[in-house]
Design a protein around this motif. Structure first.
Motif, mmCIF file in Angstrom:
data_model
loop_
_atom_site.group_PDB
_atom_site.id
_atom_site.type_symbol
_atom_site.label_atom_id
_atom_site.label_comp_id
_atom_site.label_asym_id
_atom_site.label_seq_id
_atom_site.Cartn_x
_atom_site.Cartn_y
_atom_site.Cartn_z
ATOM 1 N N PRO A 459 0.809 -1.229 0.000
ATOM 2 C CA PRO A 459 0.000 0.000 0.000
ATOM 3 C C PRO A 459 0.841 1.278 0.000
ATOM 4 O O PRO A 459 0.486 2.254 -0.654
ATOM 5 C CB PRO A 459 -0.820 -0.117 1.286
ATOM 6 C CG PRO A 459 -0.875 -1.585 1.572
ATOM 7 C CD PRO A 459 0.426 -2.139 1.089
ATOM 8 N N LYS A 460 1.943 1.276 0.713
ATOM 9 C CA LYS A 460 2.771 2.473 0.808
ATOM 10 C C LYS A 460 4.098 2.334 0.068
ATOM 11 O O LYS A 460 4.983 3.183 0.216
ATOM 12 C CB LYS A 460 3.037 2.816 2.280
ATOM 13 C CG LYS A 460 1.773 3.201 3.044
ATOM 14 C CD LYS A 460 2.111 3.637 4.464
ATOM 15 C CE LYS A 460 0.848 4.052 5.225
ATOM 16 N NZ LYS A 460 1.154 4.474 6.610
ATOM 17 N N SER A 464 6.659 1.473 3.228
ATOM 18 C CA SER A 464 6.004 0.438 4.037
ATOM 19 C C SER A 464 6.941 -0.042 5.143
ATOM 20 O O SER A 464 8.140 -0.268 4.919
ATOM 21 C CB SER A 464 5.608 -0.754 3.160
ATOM 22 O OG SER A 464 4.727 -0.346 2.138
#
Length: 582
Positions: A459-460, A464
């Motif tokens: 997601p990041k 992350s």
């Protein structure tokens, strides 16, 4: 340099702040004396019903001392804690700078929880050195001098009573309780460290303790240590409370003696009655400077015990001493061991016994052997974690002893069996290899390590978090991250130390493909006891109990029924079992 004395010179660069803190602390106590004495004088004068204007100066004095006490106390706390935190910061930096050269040689026998205890708790204990050990006696002397001179204006015997009370409460009582509490602080520090180690071990091994039914036994051991610690702390608290109580008794006794002497002087007409309460309450208030002294023995003992634990690390000699004045510029990245002998300590057997081999520029050499054969010792010597006893190691045509540890490490990229992944983002873990690297370099390194596509699914992305020890990543992903670090570092020499250990055969094959790309154009040393991929090595060195027992190419060694042949048969059997249907 013993005990806490090595810490005192660290105060000298901050002498201005230290001096200001002492003055402010003295002003706080003086303001308290002024507040109580002026208030007593105001009440005595007011009882005589003088004109209100005659009391205005005294009323203003009460307000002044009340405000001054509050302000000076706040500023004193601010300044004294600022000094303390600055010194604690310097102690941490000094401690880390001292233990960094010790790793891993001198730290290998030290428990990680104990080392953490020294870095955190033992350093924090030193905050009491200035605040509760050094400052209170100095403030007490200043208060005694100032208020003693004030009392001398009325009668020298008042000053004598004050001096006797200060001597009793500030020196004799703490000295007695120092003897009574001797050793408690050291035992408290040792038990806290022991408890922290036991708890840390229990948390790390909780699965095994439960699986083997030893959890209750382990908890019993922790409870026993905790009970010992509680008893020592309770005894220390009891002695500190008793010391404070006796100090309070000395303060009240001094006030009573001043009051009795004052009554005698009033009767003789040598002292005004309105001054009697002022002198008595002023004397009682002056003992505020002495109450912290009751805890000085306790804090002194703990500070000294913690300082000794820190000093053990600060005085430890590193296994390798750098020649900081010499800078080496190697012309080519070759490696050579010439009859090298090495042992970890004098009583230990030889970890390497007359080992010789060489790797030309961009050459590839494999070192194989069973666990304990001496393979990792080769890496430790190349990274200058230890120094060899005999022989010579050359790096780029120069003796490795001509390099500092930082210089040697800057030329070598290492992928180990257990690469440590920090509890940080993927980006931060990559930047360990090259802090100034930009986004393009990070992406390129991860693409070459076949890690970029996986990162893009998060997601990041590169921001992350990977968790403690990289637990959010699989074994193969952790190794790819380690390989990406080496790609980013772009060191001319590559060491693979059991880099495939712990991986399943499929993941091992995938990671090995990235490792092959990593070896291109680099001088490579592959250390393993699994023989997959060694067919491409220029030479294979076989170690057994620190000695070179076989050497040659894979095609040569496989024909000879020796140590390497047995390892190859074991590896082949492992491959067949891994790929056979269950």
């Amino acid at each position: 340099m013993k005990g806490k004395t090595w810490l005192i010179p660290m105060l000298l660069p901050h002498w201005r702040r230290v001096f200001l803190a002492l003055l402010l602390s003295t002003l706080t106590v003086t303001s308290h004396i002024g507040l109580m004495a002026t208030a007593a004088y105001l009440l005595a004068r007011a009882a005589l019903h003088p004109p209100v204007l005659d009391l205005m100066v005294t009323i203003v004095g009460v307000r002044f001392f009340g405000i001054t006490r509050a302000v000076s106390r706040y500023v004193e706390r601010y300044v004294s804690h600022d000094v303390t935190f600055r010194i604690l910061s310097e102690i941490r930096v000094k401690f880390y700078q001292s233990i960094e050269p010790l790793a891993p040689a001198r730290l290998r026998n030290l428990r990680s929880a104990d080392l953490l205890r020294r870095i955190v708790a033992d350093v924090e204990t030193q905050q009491n050195l200035f605040l509760r050990v050094l400052a209170p006696p100095l403030v007490a002397v200043l208060v005694l001098t100032g208020y003693g001179l004030f009392l001398a204006r009325f009668d020298l015997r008042f000053s004598a009573i004050l001096a006797a009370g200060f001597l009793m409460a500030g020196l004799i009582i703490p000295w007695i309780f120092h003897i009574l509490s001797k050793g408690i602080g050291g035992r408290v520090i040792a038990l806290k460290a022991k408890l922290m180690v036991r708890v840390a071990d229990g948390l790390m091994g909780i699965t095994e303790l439960i699986a083997y039914g030893q959890a209750e036994s382990y908890l019993k051991d922790v409870r026993e240590i905790n009970e010992q610690l509680r008893k020592e702390q309770r005894r220390s608290a009891w002695l500190s409370a008793l010391s404070s109580a006796i100090t309070g008794m000395a303060a009240n006794l001094s006030m009573v003696l001043v009051l009795i002497l004052g009554i005698v002087l009033v009767e003789k007409g040598r002292l005004s009655g309105v001054n009697l309460g002022m002198l008595a309450l002023g004397t009682l208030s002056s003992f505020e400077a002495l109450f912290p002294l009751a805890l000085v023995p306790h804090h002194l003992e703990e500070s000294r015990a913690a300082a000794n634990r820190l000093l053990e690390m600060l005085e430890a000699e590193p296994a390798v001493k750098d020649q900081a004045s010499l800078t080496v510029n190697p012309q080519e990245m070759s490696l050579a061991f010439h009859d090298v002998c090495f042992k970890y300590d004098e009583k230990a057997p030889w970890a390497l016994d007359h080992v010789s081999f060489s790797i030309p520029r961009q050459g590839k050499v494999g070192i194989v052997g069973a666990s304990g054969a001496g393979k990792t010792s080769v890496v430790n010597l190349l990274l200058r974690f230890w120094d060899y006893n005999e022989g010579r190691i050359e790096l780029g045509g120069h003796s490795i002893r001509d390099y500092s540890q930082d210089e040697a490490c800057s030329l070598i990229g290492v992928v180990t069996q257990r690469t440590h992944i920090f509890n940080a983002t993927i980006r931060e873990n990559l930047l360990l290899a090259k802090p100034e690297a930009g986004d393009e370099e990070l992406v390129l390194a991860c693409k070459r390590a076949k890690l970029h596509d996986f990162i893009q699914t998060l997601p990041k992305g590169y921001e992350s978090f990977v968790g403690e020890g990289g637990f959010k990543l699989s074994g193969g992903q952790r190794q790819r991250l380690a390989i990406a670090r080496v790609f980013l570092k772009n060191a001319p020499i590559l060491i693979l130390d059991e880099a495939m250990e712990g991986l399943d055969p499929i993941t091992e094959a995938e990671v090995m493909a990235e490792v092959d790309r990593l070896m291109e154009g680099r001088t490579t040393l592959v250390i393993t006891h699994h023989l997959a991929g060694l067919e491409s090595m220029d030479e294979i060195i076989v170690l057994d109990q620190g000695r070179v027992v076989e050497r040659g190419k894979h095609s040569e060694l496989i024909q000879y029924p020796g140590f390497y042949h047995k390892l190859w048969d074991r590896t082949f059997t492992r491959r067949v079992q891994a790929h056979s249907p269950t």
